[in-house]
Design an enzyme around this catalytic site. Structure first.
Site, PDB file in Angstrom:
ATOM      1  N   GLY A  26       1.137  -0.836   0.481  1.00  0.00           N
ATOM      2  CA  GLY A  26       0.191   0.365  -0.292  1.00  0.00           C
ATOM      3  C   GLY A  26       0.851   1.461   0.355  1.00  0.00           C
ATOM      4  O   GLY A  26       1.821   1.196   1.057  1.00  0.00           O
ATOM      5  N   GLY A  27       0.294   2.225  -0.583  1.00  0.00           N
ATOM      6  CA  GLY A  27       1.188   3.766  -0.181  1.00  0.00           C
ATOM      7  C   GLY A  27       1.507   4.147   0.110  1.00  0.00           C
ATOM      8  O   GLY A  27       2.854   5.031   0.623  1.00  0.00           O
TER       9      GLY A  27
ATOM     10  N   ASP B 130     -25.804  39.323  16.105  1.00  0.00           N
ATOM     11  CA  ASP B 130     -25.749  37.587  15.507  1.00  0.00           C
ATOM     12  C   ASP B 130     -24.799  37.890  14.051  1.00  0.00           C
ATOM     13  O   ASP B 130     -24.690  36.757  13.950  1.00  0.00           O
ATOM     14  CB  ASP B 130     -26.908  37.270  15.347  1.00  0.00           C
ATOM     15  CG  ASP B 130     -27.814  37.159  14.195  1.00  0.00           C
ATOM     16  OD1 ASP B 130     -28.035  38.387  14.911  1.00  0.00           O
ATOM     17  OD2 ASP B 130     -27.893  36.921  13.323  1.00  0.00           O
TER      18      ASP B 130
ATOM     19  N   LYS C 262     -10.840  -0.914 -10.583  1.00  0.00           N
ATOM     20  CA  LYS C 262      -9.931  -0.665 -11.148  1.00  0.00           C
ATOM     21  C   LYS C 262      -9.682  -0.898 -12.279  1.00  0.00           C
ATOM     22  O   LYS C 262      -9.890  -0.776 -13.379  1.00  0.00           O
ATOM     23  CB  LYS C 262      -8.408  -1.493 -10.599  1.00  0.00           C
ATOM     24  CG  LYS C 262      -8.479  -1.296  -8.982  1.00  0.00           C
ATOM     25  CD  LYS C 262      -7.941   0.059  -8.721  1.00  0.00           C
ATOM     26  CE  LYS C 262      -7.275   0.637  -7.570  1.00  0.00           C
ATOM     27  NZ  LYS C 262      -6.994   1.322  -7.406  1.00  0.00           N
TER      28      LYS C 262
ATOM     29  N   ASP D 266     -29.762  43.448  18.969  1.00  0.00           N
ATOM     30  CA  ASP D 266     -30.066  43.118  17.595  1.00  0.00           C
ATOM     31  C   ASP D 266     -31.724  42.558  17.940  1.00  0.00           C
ATOM     32  O   ASP D 266     -31.701  42.237  18.559  1.00  0.00           O
ATOM     33  CB  ASP D 266     -29.110  42.080  16.153  1.00  0.00           C
ATOM     34  CG  ASP D 266     -30.075  41.964  15.493  1.00  0.00           C
ATOM     35  OD1 ASP D 266     -30.390  42.193  15.242  1.00  0.00           O
ATOM     36  OD2 ASP D 266     -29.878  40.237  15.835  1.00  0.00           O
TER      37      ASP D 266
ATOM     38  N   ALA E  51       0.083   5.937 -10.515  1.00  0.00           N
ATOM     39  CA  ALA E  51      -0.021   6.021 -12.046  1.00  0.00           C
ATOM     40  C   ALA E  51       2.243   7.225 -11.303  1.00  0.00           C
ATOM     41  O   ALA E  51       3.232   7.479 -12.896  1.00  0.00           O
ATOM     42  CB  ALA E  51      -0.802   7.528 -12.148  1.00  0.00           C
TER      43      ALA E  51
ATOM     44  N   LEU F  38      -1.668   6.366  -6.568  1.00  0.00           N
ATOM     45  CA  LEU F  38      -0.448   5.977  -6.543  1.00  0.00           C
ATOM     46  C   LEU F  38       1.182   5.789  -7.663  1.00  0.00           C
ATOM     47  O   LEU F  38       2.142   6.271  -8.255  1.00  0.00           O
ATOM     48  CB  LEU F  38       0.227   6.264  -4.976  1.00  0.00           C
ATOM     49  CG  LEU F  38       0.001   7.015  -4.128  1.00  0.00           C
ATOM     50  CD1 LEU F  38      -0.313   6.442  -3.174  1.00  0.00           C
ATOM     51  CD2 LEU F  38      -0.321   8.074  -4.516  1.00  0.00           C
TER      52      LEU F  38
ATOM     53  N   TYR G  16     -15.360  -3.959   8.563  1.00  0.00           N
ATOM     54  CA  TYR G  16     -14.636  -4.384   7.297  1.00  0.00           C
ATOM     55  C   TYR G  16     -14.995  -5.183   6.272  1.00  0.00           C
ATOM     56  O   TYR G  16     -15.159  -4.121   4.907  1.00  0.00           O
ATOM     57  CB  TYR G  16     -13.263  -4.740   7.687  1.00  0.00           C
ATOM     58  CG  TYR G  16     -12.378  -5.574   6.763  1.00  0.00           C
ATOM     59  CD1 TYR G  16     -11.623  -3.041   6.665  1.00  0.00           C
ATOM     60  CD2 TYR G  16     -11.492  -5.945   5.676  1.00  0.00           C
ATOM     61  CE1 TYR G  16     -10.514  -3.649   5.033  1.00  0.00           C
ATOM     62  CE2 TYR G  16     -10.999  -5.649   4.869  1.00  0.00           C
ATOM     63  CZ  TYR G  16     -10.238  -4.627   4.925  1.00  0.00           C
ATOM     64  OH  TYR G  16      -9.592  -4.249   2.777  1.00  0.00           O
TER      65      TYR G  16
ATOM     66  N   ASP H  73      -8.797   7.208   6.646  1.00  0.00           N
ATOM     67  CA  ASP H  73      -9.550   7.147   5.742  1.00  0.00           C
ATOM     68  C   ASP H  73     -10.477   6.799   6.219  1.00  0.00           C
ATOM     69  O   ASP H  73     -11.048   6.478   7.324  1.00  0.00           O
ATOM     70  CB  ASP H  73      -8.912   5.502   4.441  1.00  0.00           C
ATOM     71  CG  ASP H  73      -8.941   5.715   3.280  1.00  0.00           C
ATOM     72  OD1 ASP H  73      -9.936   6.700   3.009  1.00  0.00           O
ATOM     73  OD2 ASP H  73      -8.552   4.711   2.605  1.00  0.00           O
TER      74      ASP H  73
HETATM   75  C1  GDG Z   1      -5.817   4.047  -1.499  1.00  0.00           C
HETATM   76  C2  GDG Z   1      -7.059   4.908  -3.359  1.00  0.00           C
HETATM   77  C3  GDG Z   1      -5.296   6.350  -3.499  1.00  0.00           C
HETATM   78  C4  GDG Z   1       0.823  -1.937  -5.677  1.00  0.00           C
HETATM   79  N1  GDG Z   1       1.818  -3.611  -6.156  1.00  0.00           N
HETATM   80  C5  GDG Z   1       1.971  -3.550  -5.151  1.00  0.00           C
HETATM   81  C6  GDG Z   1       2.524  -2.761  -4.835  1.00  0.00           C
HETATM   82  N2  GDG Z   1       1.688  -1.948  -4.510  1.00  0.00           N
HETATM   83  C7  GDG Z   1       1.148  -0.083  -3.866  1.00  0.00           C
HETATM   84  C8  GDG Z   1       2.107   0.747  -5.159  1.00  0.00           C
HETATM   85  C9  GDG Z   1       1.680   2.203  -4.797  1.00  0.00           C
HETATM   86  C10 GDG Z   1      -0.086   1.213  -3.961  1.00  0.00           C
HETATM   87  O1  GDG Z   1       0.436  -0.240  -3.797  1.00  0.00           O
HETATM   88  C11 GDG Z   1      -0.750   1.469  -4.136  1.00  0.00           C
HETATM   89  O2  GDG Z   1      -1.665   2.642  -4.240  1.00  0.00           O
HETATM   90  P1  GDG Z   1      -2.702   3.220  -5.315  1.00  0.00           P
HETATM   91  O3  GDG Z   1      -2.851   4.300  -5.133  1.00  0.00           O
HETATM   92  O4  GDG Z   1      -3.090   3.111  -6.816  1.00  0.00           O
HETATM   93  O5  GDG Z   1      -4.271   2.639  -4.386  1.00  0.00           O
HETATM   94  P2  GDG Z   1      -4.205   2.102  -3.079  1.00  0.00           P
HETATM   95  O6  GDG Z   1      -3.260   1.607  -1.935  1.00  0.00           O
HETATM   96  O7  GDG Z   1      -4.918   0.627  -3.626  1.00  0.00           O
HETATM   97  O8  GDG Z   1      -5.197   2.827  -2.313  1.00  0.00           O
HETATM   98  C12 GDG Z   1      -6.251   5.244  -3.954  1.00  0.00           C
HETATM   99  C13 GDG Z   1      -4.266   6.040  -2.691  1.00  0.00           C
HETATM  100  O9  GDG Z   1      -5.186   5.533  -1.713  1.00  0.00           O
HETATM  101  C14 GDG Z   1      -3.439   7.040  -1.998  1.00  0.00           C
HETATM  102  O10 GDG Z   1      -4.189   8.064  -0.818  1.00  0.00           O
HETATM  103  O11 GDG Z   1      -4.514   6.575  -4.460  1.00  0.00           O
HETATM  104  O12 GDG Z   1      -6.952   5.991  -5.193  1.00  0.00           O
HETATM  105  O13 GDG Z   1      -7.598   4.030  -3.395  1.00  0.00           O
HETATM  106  O14 GDG Z   1       2.414   2.788  -3.850  1.00  0.00           O
HETATM  107  O15 GDG Z   1       3.129   1.108  -5.181  1.00  0.00           O
HETATM  108  N3  GDG Z   1       3.869  -2.313  -4.390  1.00  0.00           N
HETATM  109  C15 GDG Z   1       4.670  -3.110  -3.486  1.00  0.00           C
HETATM  110  N4  GDG Z   1       4.318  -4.245  -4.567  1.00  0.00           N
HETATM  111  C16 GDG Z   1       3.073  -4.417  -5.450  1.00  0.00           C
HETATM  112  O16 GDG Z   1       3.029  -5.795  -6.358  1.00  0.00           O
HETATM  113  N5  GDG Z   1       5.587  -3.402  -3.343  1.00  0.00           N
END
Ligand code: GDG
Length: 724
Positions: free
Chosen positions: A21-22, A672, A276, A491, A376, A374, A83, A137
């Site tokens: 995750g990012g 006011d 996606k 007032d 992209a 992220l 969840y 989140d």
């Molecule tokens: C939320 C929102 C928003 C992915 N595959 C692998 C891997 N990743 C990492 C990427 C990136 C992250 O996961 C994915 O980031 P995204 O932005 O695409 O989406 P989410 O984390 O699902 O979710 C999203 C984000 O939060 C941030 O605010 O952009 O819209 O849904 O960093 O690099 N990392 C590794 N192996 C993988 O196979 N190490």
């Protein structure tokens, strides 16, 4: 200062392995700088599985010592209902506009409340004043409100990583859920979104669902101020760039590429999720191959799907459909020595992901809807000479317009985009990417986090000054300090009486009239009502009381001892007929609104109009009128659900100065509205000025509502009686 990060998932999983995750990776640069400045960081979250009761204490100690994380334990049944239930069957699909996938269940919503309470309990155990708490989140919408109730002065940010939908979508959620959710988030000092559009949708939703207006993105609710704004999340640019240019990365990139040297690589990396648009992307790739057979055996699609929510049945169904589609494309287009799609259903470590980005010619990021995306951004700073094809529905598209933007619902445009990208010449690729990567470097994840901190602190400071002004009506500070004569100015609407849907319904309770009379029995007390109302109305309401009445914002004055009204200002009135026609046009356009005509002013009321339409029309009216008002004999002022156009040179402030006797007095003024700010502004330091309600003011003190004013009057009577 200690930062307490709170997210549903921890950056490390229950067994200590890093989560995909990012957020965790992204924040690492900010966090290491934060720590090196002598600050501490703790991360609170759910470990992702149920830990037996007897192991919890030792597990917590281990996690805190080794990783600086604090687990929130949720029983398996609760975690599942919270969840998989409310988070992923209600909020996630709704906020991504997949309304047909949504379930609305009171049972899962109860679990959502309970899980948020569990988070609040854990934080309460170790929170200390001075900590900065940053909640992340959609899993934790209720947590800010819960924490604010327990710690009114907590420094608290909330960031939403997914889109915030338009009001029409948000309101599909039952009212009992949505009201609670909005109230919950408003517990934060700052609410951040990825884009300006999400922020606007949120503000509009507040207006439509709770009737809460905002002043340039600032919201006042339950005695608390919340700032909102767009803070597009960035990435750790240096980490990706440095690694992508390293020897190690080059070696891995070459070794991956060894069998496919002459093939143009198209890449797709996502968590497996219906938002996606993976199936749609495969359909577009199939169409591209059909329409451009000369690219067969000259390209390959590397499709990486990271497993996610594997225990939800709709995700399993989606996975089967994707598997079948890949099989069908490979079966019909593949040859003995070439397979169009290389499919990997697993996560890759960072060290392997970046070489994949680097080798890529065309990166397909085409979600149906995505808060930011992220991947992209990571691709752009890691690629050598690759083209980004990006969905217009991803938040990232607002910052990356130089990419090839596509509508993921339009298969043909996606197939065309693949062709355009694969054929793009290096010069053009570099010039497009250079602009985007420069922008990404300027908005790194570190500066994102820093901005959020700065804005949160600013909101907290504003809150403090807002709260220090709040005062109890029985406070001694609001009693006369000397035995000089007392002059009180009230007032009317919103100060002595609460607002009603129609102006003539807003009348004082008999008790209030009695109390005003009693106050006037003390011969050193004088009272004035200075209102925007007309003469007849004020005369009728206060017929029995010997009181100064000032009507139409200071245009007319009737002293207590007289039955005649005197004009406090002179008027030309030339502007009125023209402006009246203009306001009438708005009245025709906006159902529920009406124009009121007074001797020296015109008032357009929109309290009963649809809140959105009324507010938009009011903004338009203000804009138009303020352009013509200079040197036109009138001026325009916004009030509470009204726009008032008034004779130039009149106003409550000037009127108050004209009626105040020229002697040494104890003066108290209550109001006011923005028109009352005129009075506060004209007075000197010794005057006690009190604002009723929430918006910004220059008054010294603040009351919550007209009931506080009534209590103050009673309190003053008690005080005078004691003094007798
Ligand atoms: C939320 C929102 C928003 C992915 N595959 C692998 C891997 N990743 C990492 C990427 C990136 C992250 O996961 C994915 O980031 P995204 O932005 O695409 O989406 P989410 O984390 O699902 O979710 C999203 C984000 O939060 C941030 O605010 O952009 O819209 O849904 O960093 O690099 N990392 C590794 N192996 C993988 O196979 N190490």
């Amino acid at each position: 200062m200690r930062l307490i990060l709170v997210s549903n998932r921890l950056p490390v999983q229950w067994d200590g392995t890093p989560s995909v995750g990012g957020l965790a990776t992204g924040l690492s640069s900010f966090l290491s700088e934060w720590k090196s400045a002598g600050n501490e960081v703790l991360w609170v979250g759910w470990p992702g599985k149920s830990i037996p009761d007897k192991e919890q204490i030792s597990y917590s100690e281990k996690m805190r010592n080794e990783f600086g994380t604090i687990p929130v334990f949720l029983k398996q049944k609760l975690a599942d209902s919270f969840y998989n239930g409310f988070c992923n069957k209600t909020i996630w699909p709704l906020f991504h506009y997949f309304t047909a996938n949504c379930e609305y269940s009171d049972i899962t919503f109860e679990s959502y409340i309970e899980a948020n309470e569990e988070f609040a309990k854990v934080i309460t155990n170790f929170y200390e004043p001075g900590d900065w708490v940053w909640v992340h989140d959609y899993h934790l919408f209720l947590l800010p409100g819960m924490l604010r109730n327990i710690f009114p002065n907590i420094l608290l940010s909330f960031f939403l990583h997914i889109p915030f939908p338009t009001f029409e979508i948000f309101r599909l959620m039952p009212e009992r859920f949505r009201t609670r959710i909005l109230n919950g988030i408003l517990g934060a000092d700052l609410i951040g979104f990825h884009t300006q559009s999400y922020t606007q949708y949120f503000l509009r939703t507040l207006l439509r669902c709770l009737g809460i207006e905002n002043e340039r993105g600032i919201v006042f609710h339950k005695n608390h101020l919340t700032k909102t704004g767009a803070f597009p999340m960035g990435i750790n640019v240096e980490q990706f760039r440095n690694y992508s240019q390293s020897k190690e990365c080059n070696q891995i990139a070459n070794s991956i590429n060894v069998n496919h040297k002459n093939l143009k690589q198209i890449l797709s990396v996502d968590r497996l999720d219906y938002t996606k648009g993976v199936l749609q992307r495969l359909n577009a790739f199939e169409l591209f191959l059909k329409q451009n057979p000369h690219w067969i055996r000259k390209c390959k699609l590397v499709l990486i799907l990271v497993p996610s929510r594997t225990d939800v049945s709709s995700y399993q169904t989606m996975k089967r459909a994707i598997d079948e589609k890949i099989g069908a494309i490979n079966g019909s287009f593949g040859t003995l020595d070439w397979t169009p799609i290389l499919y990997q259903y697993k996560g890759f470590p960072f060290e392997e992901l970046v070489p994949l980005y680097k080798n890529t010619h065309v990166m397909l990021v085409t979600p149906f809807r995505d808060g930011m995306n992220l991947v992209a951004k990571e691709f752009l700073v890691s690629q050598d000479c690759g083209v980004l094809v990006l969905s217009e529905m991803a938040g990232a598209s607002a910052e990356l317009p130089e990419a090839i933007l596509v509508n993921p619902n339009d298969l043909q445009s996606m197939a065309d985009a693949i062709l355009e990208a694969i054929k793009m010449v290096p010069d053009e690729i570099h010039s497009r990417n250079q602009i985007m990567t420069k922008r990404l470097s300027e908005n790194s994840v570190k500066s994102w986090a820093e901005k959020i901190y700065i804005e949160t602190e600013d909101a907290a400071k504003k809150n403090l000054s807002f709260q220090t002004k709040s005062i109890s009506p029985s406070s001694d500070i609001l009693l006369p300090k000397t035995n000089k004569p007392i002059f009180i100015i009230f007032d009317y609407d919103g100060t002595l009486v609460p607002f009603e849907s129609l102006p003539h319904l807003a009348t004082p309770k008999p008790e209030l009239i009695e109390n005003l009379k009693e106050l006037l029995n003390f011969d050193h007390v004088s009272i004035a009502i200075i209102s925007g109302r007309d003469k007849l109305f004020l005369e009728t309401i206060f017929a029995e009381i010997p009181i100064h009445l000032v009507a139409e914002h200071g245009a007319w004055h009737k002293p207590p001892t007289s039955s005649r009204w005197n004009s406090l200002f002179t008027s030309s009135g030339e502007w009125k007929s023209q402006i009246k026609n203009h306001l009438d046009e708005f009245t025709k356009r906006v159902p529920g609104s009406f124009t009121e005509e007074k001797d020296f002013s015109l008032v357009w009321h929109f309290r009963n109009a649809d809140p959105d339409i009324g507010l938009n029309a009011a903004r338009e009216m203000l804009d138009e009128l303020s352009q013509v008002s200079s040197n036109s004999g009138f001026f325009v002022q916004r009030g509470n659900k009204i726009i008032e156009v008034r004779e130039y040179g009149t106003g409550k402030g000037k009127a108050a100065l004209k009626i105040l006797p020229n002697e040494d007095l104890n003066i108290f003024i209550f109001g006011d509205d923005t028109t009352d700010e005129d009075m506060f502004r004209e007075m000197n330091e010794s005057v006690v000025t009190v604002k009723i309600g929430k918006s910004e003011t220059i008054a010294k003190y603040r009351f919550r509502d007209p009931d506080d004013v009534s209590l103050w009057i009673k309190n003053l009577i008690v005080f005078f009686n004691k003094e007798k």
